[in-house]
Scaffold this active site. Structure first.
Site, short mmCIF file in Angstrom:
data_model
loop_
_atom_site.label_atom_id
_atom_site.label_comp_id
_atom_site.label_asym_id
_atom_site.label_seq_id
_atom_site.Cartn_x
_atom_site.Cartn_y
_atom_site.Cartn_z
N HIS A 3 0.83 -1.20 0.00
CA HIS A 3 0.00 0.00 0.00
C HIS A 3 0.87 1.26 0.00
CE1 HIS A 3 -3.69 2.32 1.06
NE2 HIS A 3 -2.82 3.10 1.66
N GLU A 4 1.81 1.33 0.93
CA GLU A 4 2.66 2.52 1.03
C GLU A 4 3.57 2.66 -0.19
OE1 GLU A 4 1.71 4.57 3.15
OE2 GLU A 4 0.60 3.24 4.51
N HIS B 66 1.78 4.60 -2.76
CA HIS B 66 1.90 6.04 -2.51
C HIS B 66 3.27 6.56 -2.97
CE1 HIS B 66 -1.78 6.86 -0.37
NE2 HIS B 66 -1.56 5.93 0.55
N GLU C 122 -4.65 7.91 -3.03
CA GLU C 122 -5.17 6.62 -2.57
C GLU C 122 -5.45 5.68 -3.73
OE1 GLU C 122 -5.28 5.27 0.39
OE2 GLU C 122 -4.54 7.07 1.36
#
Lengths: 503, 503
Positions: B267-268, B271, B297
């Site tokens: 997830h990170e 980003h 997101e």
């Protein structure tokens, strides 16, 4: 109705302004700490720019007309509190000094330093002085410009030393060094005529993780507060502080050298204990800052040498080291270990040198810096001059520039005038330690049980608590009853090495 | 003699000013990053103060009269370059918006946030909502004050959502959520009627160091540039960026849960890949910034779910995981592993929830935030309301506030209006991924060999390269040919879960 006197409101406003300046300086220091510890490689360019921007902002705040007017008004009030009065007058000096630097100069210097730091790193890696020489020459020109901005009455180098050790001059340092040089040479010759202690066991194999853990244990045992600080890795050990509750040190680990990490840990802990001992309420004010680099180094050198290289310290610590590294130490007696970590051996690396030859390293740098600033020496001639002096004073052949004139980070940081504080710090350290030992006859006995708490308290009360309110000389006199007297250092050296080398 | 047009000089001066503002924001972001990763415990107080000072300075720079005058003059020039024109007009909007905040409000908010963050941490640790409630109530009051400062035409909450997703309104989000809710409920009911996949093997014992190493491998394989970023540990995973060459992510490791660290890493990384893909030359300008939180997101959710929870991804990655963790996985088939990491299970923790129930977590927070801001709900009634909604939408009993309304960091950061972007991001992600797959029919096949390079390039060109020059809707339309269409998300969910749950 009781009114608050107006100077109180004024002082509070001044204090708030200084707190904010300290906040910006803390952000700057964090960016520099991060640069040396965790910054990803490609981030260097933007970071240099970010640091330059914050440096310029801090400079603007420190020289703003508003601050000037505040100081004017406070100087005219009759403030009853002595600390407050001193803060104002010290701040006035800072203010006038900072005013001498145009903002453009501050930015130019900050950018030149970032550039030099990178080229020095590269030059050191490739062992090619020429990669650094051009940036260094530019930096020297900027430092010369700085001496003109600051002004001086004696040697231009005086104005640079003054930044690190207020009141320090070539005349003064020349006198101290020319007094010490022959005495240290004489002692060195005596020692070199004797049998050298065995120390091969210090250069066996020492697991990195185990060294790190051992270092953390030692640091903690000396009183470093890990809730108010931390240790990380970096290629050049250093200490930095963002306030007394956030003091950070770094180290590096050499698997084939037990002493390299350990003594850097103790040295930086000495710096950190000073910062952790500054008064919290004085954050941002002279009364909350370290007194001078010389006093800062007195703390690091005191802990490194008078504690870390003492017989008493190892009485407690050596069994722990033996337990951690049985392969290297199980058959080595404590006395032999003690002698080994105190072995005198002329070499070409300053940070790994012993307590005696250390000062020749400092003196060589001092002479070179003076000549660079006066224009008697050109940057391209540094390597030759460097190697020549090492031959002359320490009788060693410098094998390469990497291990010669490229070894220290200082010049790449634009720090000229810093080195002499290492020796001054050592001389202060000997005097402080002698005084503390006189005040507490059981100091050594306590150290033998791993207790250095009273020593720390002595330093806290006599040296740390007053911040920058007193000059180095005043601190020394208040703590020991007399101004700097190098005889304490000479006595300490003679006593220690007579026993080790039996002469 | 050719003269440089004056707007060019003006634009350069404006740009230099914005670069310096970005430098200060980077220092601020570094202090926040450090706060969550390495800051010693006792340093929290001074750090909060330092952050407040820098936040205030950044605000002053962003609203200075000089910047206003620069924008005035540039708006009057006829600048031929479209990007430059857009930067000016976007900056004008930022400027006017920032002007609405008095400097005192910025400092007050920054200090309230630091206080809340600490009390939230304590409250969570002790499982006592009451420890946080007072600070939260104060924060909600400040946020209400903020809605008044900013102004709004519909719901006051609109002005807060606008900060994260420009143009987002209660009307719009209500419409999307009320459209999605029954469809997701229907799908959830279908799934809950089926046999659930076995997943006990995901919750065996996984060595921390091995998990870390495996995570680093996965992150690197997705294209994260470790020379332009790093990963560290923190209690709440997050990503931050100081510029495209210094993008940092964090994670946490749970030894008894293979998925916890892994999916936070992916997830990170999503980003971070966005930030590492922003144009370097536009540093400090709207054209060099991320478009919106929703688009941000969309990147993290795309990599986490469409890549990280896909069959194709695990075809390549699963053998590596098996090799690293043979005890847990040696007897587990790839297909069963894939089903396990996609298991649908209503629970009370948002960050560990599946792709379907995730949106109920978001909707619950959205409803509560709206009511807090409108004044319909008091902070002391949050726990009851929270638990009630979990019962209603997910049929679960929240066991404690710690695992209930205290689970997320957002409110303590003063981030109200942030949560809806998680769902919007997921919906955008599905649409982007569908488009990228259409553009490259071999996308899945490439993923099966560990190659996501072309997917990243598609995102770089269509989404990352233009910074904040386009609105989320425009980006979506330019990248996919139509504005946000939640049908892509519904289709993706239906297709995926029909296969997994066989209905």
């Amino acid at each position: 109705m009781i009114q608050t006197p107006s100077y109180k409101t004024d002082y509070e406003a001044y204090r708030e302004r200084m707190r904010r300046l300290a906040d910006v300086k803390a952000a700057l220091a964090l960016m520099q700490w991060d640069q040396e510890t965790y910054l990803p490689a490609k981030g260097a360019g933007f970071r240099a720019q970010q640091i330059a921007t914050l440096a310029e902002m801090a400079h603007k705040m420190a020289t703003s007309d508003k601050l000037g007017a505040m100081l004017d008004s406070l100087e005219e009030s009759s403030i009853p509190d002595e600390t407050e009065r001193k803060n104002i007058s010290l701040n006035r000096l800072d203010f006038e000094k900072q005013k001498k630097y145009p903002a453009s100069f501050v930015r130019k210097m900050s950018e030149a330093v970032s550039r030099s730091f990178n080229s020095w790193n590269q030059a050191k890696k490739e062992n090619r002085f020429s990669l650094f020489e051009k940036d260094l020459a530019q930096l020297v020109e900027l430092k010369k410009e700085e001496t003109q901005l600051l002004g001086y009455s004696g040697h231009p180098y005086d104005s640079l030393m003054d930044e690190f050790e207020k009141g320090s001059t070539v005349k003064l340092v020349d006198r101290i060094f020319s007094n010490m040089r022959p005495k240290l040479q004489e002692l060195l010759e005596k020692i070199l005529g004797k049998k050298t202690p065995e120390d091969a066991f210090l250069y066996k194999s020492f697991d990195k993780k185990k060294q790190w853990d051992y270092g953390i244990q030692v640091i903690g045992s000396l009183g470093f507060d890990f809730e108010a600080g931390r240790q990380d890795l970096s290629s050049h050990p250093f200490s930095t502080s963002f306030n007394k509750y956030d003091v950070r040190i770094t180290t590096r680990i050499d698997e084939s050298d037990f002493t390299s990490m350990l003594f850097s840990c103790i040295h930086e802990t000495g710096h950190a204990l000073y910062e952790q001992g500054l008064p919290e309420s004085e954050y941002g004010l002279p009364s909350g800052e370290y007194a001078s680099l010389g006093i800062h180094e007195s703390q690091s050198r005191l802990w490194e040498n008078h504690v870390g290289r003492s017989r008493a310290f190892w009485k407690f610590q050596y069994p722990l080291a033996q337990e951690k590294f049985p392969d290297a130490f199980k058959n080595v007696r404590e006395e032999d270990f003690y002698k080994a970590v105190n072995k005198i051996k002329p070499s070409f690396i300053r940070t790994e040198s012993d307590e005696l030859t250390y000062h020749f390293h400092v003196m060589i740098r001092y002479e070179i810096e003076k000549m660079l600033i006066s224009g008697e020496l050109k940057t391209q001639d540094i390597p030759e001059c460097w190697n020549e002096q090492y031959r002359k004073y320490l009788g060693v052949e410098v094998p390469s520039d990497k291990m010669g004139c490229l070894q220290d980070v200082h010049w790449s940081h634009g720090s000229f005038g810093y080195f002499p504080t290492y020796s001054l710090g050592s001389f202060y350290a000997a005097q402080f330690f002698a005084s503390a030992s006189k005040a507490d006859p059981f100091l050594a006995e306590k150290m033998e049980t791993g207790n250095t708490e009273e020593l720390l308290q002595w330093l806290r009360q006599r040296i740390h608590a007053s911040g920058r309110l007193f000059t180095s000389e005043d601190i020394c006199e208040r703590a020991t009853g007399e101004t700097l007297n190098v005889q304490y250092f000479l006595d300490y050296m003679l006593d220690k090495y007579q026993k080790i080398y039996e002469f």
